[in-house]
Structure formats: structure tokens, C-alpha cells
Design a protein around this motif. Sequence first.
Motif, mmCIF file in Angstrom:
data_model
loop_
_atom_site.group_PDB
_atom_site.id
_atom_site.type_symbol
_atom_site.label_atom_id
_atom_site.label_comp_id
_atom_site.label_asym_id
_atom_site.label_seq_id
_atom_site.Cartn_x
_atom_site.Cartn_y
_atom_site.Cartn_z
ATOM 1 N N ARG A 187 1.027 -1.257 0.115
ATOM 2 C CA ARG A 187 0.419 0.014 -0.134
ATOM 3 C C ARG A 187 1.231 1.220 -0.006
ATOM 4 O O ARG A 187 2.047 0.915 -0.001
ATOM 5 N N HIS A 188 0.633 2.637 -0.570
ATOM 6 C CA HIS A 188 1.089 3.349 -0.372
ATOM 7 C C HIS A 188 1.375 4.077 0.738
ATOM 8 O O HIS A 188 2.287 4.584 0.815
ATOM 9 N N ASP A 189 0.144 3.450 1.707
ATOM 10 C CA ASP A 189 1.029 4.000 3.448
ATOM 11 C C ASP A 189 1.780 3.284 4.972
ATOM 12 O O ASP A 189 1.449 2.976 5.876
ATOM 13 N N TRP A 190 1.743 2.653 3.669
ATOM 14 C CA TRP A 190 2.929 1.328 4.057
ATOM 15 C C TRP A 190 4.059 1.185 5.187
ATOM 16 O O TRP A 190 4.284 1.688 6.323
ATOM 17 N N THR A 191 4.561 3.271 4.854
ATOM 18 C CA THR A 191 5.606 3.848 5.941
ATOM 19 C C THR A 191 5.246 3.568 7.169
ATOM 20 O O THR A 191 5.809 4.422 8.500
ATOM 21 N N GLU A 192 4.102 3.923 7.266
ATOM 22 C CA GLU A 192 3.105 4.915 8.329
ATOM 23 C C GLU A 192 2.115 3.541 8.690
ATOM 24 O O GLU A 192 1.942 3.065 10.408
ATOM 25 N N ASN A 193 2.060 2.220 8.591
ATOM 26 C CA ASN A 193 1.596 1.366 9.518
ATOM 27 C C ASN A 193 1.898 0.189 8.729
ATOM 28 O O ASN A 193 1.793 -0.258 7.683
ATOM 29 N N SER A 199 5.140 2.784 12.329
ATOM 30 C CA SER A 199 5.421 3.781 11.570
ATOM 31 C C SER A 199 6.976 3.599 11.500
ATOM 32 O O SER A 199 7.537 3.423 12.560
ATOM 33 N N ARG A 247 10.026 6.995 3.869
ATOM 34 C CA ARG A 247 8.688 7.129 3.328
ATOM 35 C C ARG A 247 8.370 8.100 2.673
ATOM 36 O O ARG A 247 9.558 8.659 1.673
ATOM 37 N N GLY A 248 7.731 7.785 1.514
ATOM 38 C CA GLY A 248 7.366 8.459 0.440
ATOM 39 C C GLY A 248 7.865 7.599 -0.699
ATOM 40 O O GLY A 248 7.093 8.061 -2.002
#
Length: 415
Positions: A187-193, A199, A247-248
Amino acid sequence: MGLPFWPSSSGDDNWPLDYNTYQLQSDTHPGSSELPGKLLKIRPYKENDGIDAGANLLQTLHDVYIEGGENKSDSHAFEIWFDRGKFKFRMYAANPRAESRFKRRVESVYTNSEVATLDNCDALPQMDEGYYISGATLDENRHTFVPIRHHEGDGFPHGDPYSDILGEMATLDDSMVVLQVIFKPARHDWTENGPNGQSVDEVANSLLEGEVESLRNISAWLPWHEIEEYGPSHKDKQAAKLVREQRGKQGFHIDIRVLAASPNRREAIERARGVSRLFTNVYSGEAKQRLVDHPMPTEKPEALGFLKNMVYRRWVDHEMILSLDELAGIAHIPNTHIEVPQIPWKTTQTGEPVASDADKGVHLNSESDNETSSDTPQQTSDVDAQEHNERSDETATTSNDTSGDGDTGMSFGGR
């Protein structure tokens, strides 16, 4: 076409084993027609950008499909085979859209290389009756947000790691080794979850907490001694910086396997162990992250699960997510800097006469008498729910899967 794996344990009291083997009791020639997706073969042009091109390729292949809040993306594979004296480069596309995209992107990024879909070929190199098989899976020794060594981080001071890895894969002419890297876009938010809900900031902060003096030190138990606390080291600070820099960036769920097969038991063990242990060394960086090898289990049900996962290109969740740059160092097409003689390079540029290759007996379709390639264009369509509902790719939750194989035509069993 069936897959008659009939392994039997092969112990040897005179051989110090962390790796073991199974011996096949019948020929094992799994066919690609049984697979839900398609195998592609790549004949690389010698002058290419190697790891950098690999990163560019993976960026275009990061196609995430979310349904009901869950990541339903297909898993694909990059593979290197050393098969009877020759290296072969493979990709596995789990659906027709990916097949068409892979072919276009590889030829675009690795200029002058050739890509073709394989029809009615071997799903893995042939393993004959009496062959010994050995293998391993790889995961990480620290939280997956702590990066392994890669070209945009610590760099590779000794050049492309494939120089060592492919050299170790080169085995006897009657033997084979397969490196299989299953990748599934995160997922695009993998670094937050992350896998455990953390994170990148939380993991980075944990690296900066420092350490407390070990109670194993005798002085720590003296009544007048105060327990010392140590601040984060330079390497800890650097590791925290590398963690936050992810991140990103795009990420991929990864499953890495190594398989070796040979009529010579010692050769199968040495190749499986040698290739796997190289991975634990060459990708170890300043962040103290490294890959860890886990030898193929020796009990029959688990060994069968390992083999089935390789044949079906199943992704097994090891809670390992690599950034695009990390994965590029592990899964890419090598270039002329790799001095391994058994690579069948394409020597002409696209559009040039191929007579020189023909005179040398080198052809894209000459890798195996059991391969038929097809360059028929594939229809492309938008990724939608219908395509993913119809996909045949299976996701395994453990490497010990020994369930039935339904209507795939592949049978597994033992005596």
C-alpha cells in the motif's frame, strides 16, 4: 501434466548439516501450462544500467489494488535460473495485464534486451529421478523498516552483488540452482502502518533510545557501581536517518527462495547454502540490518509445501517489506560488469541484423528444447474488480502448505 514429487529424507552422519536434502524418486518436470499466470524469458543486452534500470522497472510495476480496505494485489516473480550450464532470466506475470506490461517495460528500461512469453515450457528446471534437492527462504533479522544495503543508501563498494551471487549459483552442468523473488506491491501508506502497526518514525525513535549497560558484566552487580546508560551510536543515528528516508517511497512485500538440485548430494547442499549465505553477507549494511537464511525443512509435508510454493509462485508473508531501492539490488538484470561466462547475452541492438548471433548459435528461443515462445500481443485493460476476482494466483499464509491442488492438474504426494 502432474508434479510427482516423491522425496525421501537423505541423512548423512558424516556431513555436518544445517542444510539437508530430499531425494526425488521420480522425474519432476512441472509444466508452465499448469500455472495460473505466464512465464516470461529475458535475454539481456550486455550494455544496460543494471540496478538503476531495475529500480526504474519496479517503479512502473508498482500497481496496487485495494478492495474493501485490503491489499488484493497480485504477486509476481523475478527469477534467475542456472540450468545445465547456462543462466536464464525469468519473470512471472500473474495476470494478462501484467504480462503485457512486463514485456513493454522490460524492453523499454533494459534497452535492446528481448522478452518473450513462454508457452508449454518447464515451470522450473527439470529435476530427474534420484536428484537431491536443498533450499532456503530468506527474511530479515530486524524490523523490516530498517533497510538492507542498497545502491541509494550504503551503496555496494564491491560493485553489483550479482558478481558474487551468480558466481556461486554456477554449478555442475547436470545440476541447477533457482533464485526466486516473489514481489507484491505494498500500500502507498506502508511506512505509516508496518506489519506490527508501527510507523517509520516509531521505529526510528526506538533506534535512538540508546542502550543500558549489560547485566552480564560482573561490575554491574557491585553495590557501589551505578548502571550506565549509553546514548545512540553513530550507526544507530545513521540507521534512524535511513529508516525515515523511506517515507514516500514505493514498497513491496517480498518472499525470497533459493532451490538447488543435483545428482550429487554434496553439490546440492553446497550450492543452496553458498547462495543463501551470500545473501546474508552482501546486503548487510550500516543499519545492522541483514537477511537471514532458513534452510528448507526436512520433514516431507514441509518440504512438499516448499516445492509447491516455488512452482506456483506463491507469496508467503514473512512480514518483510522492501523499498523499491532495496528490492532493485536483489531483483535486476545484470550488465557487462558481471564477469560470468555462462550468461547468454544478446549482442546486437534492436533493429540490427541478427546474423552474427545466428552464426554463433545464439537465439532467444534456443534456451531449451522444451520451450515455445509467443509474442502475440496481449489485451490490456484497466485494473478492476472483475480481473482480480478472476485471477488464479494463490496466496499462502505459511510455507508448510500441503493442501490439495484442486483442478490445477499438479499432484503432490509421497510414499
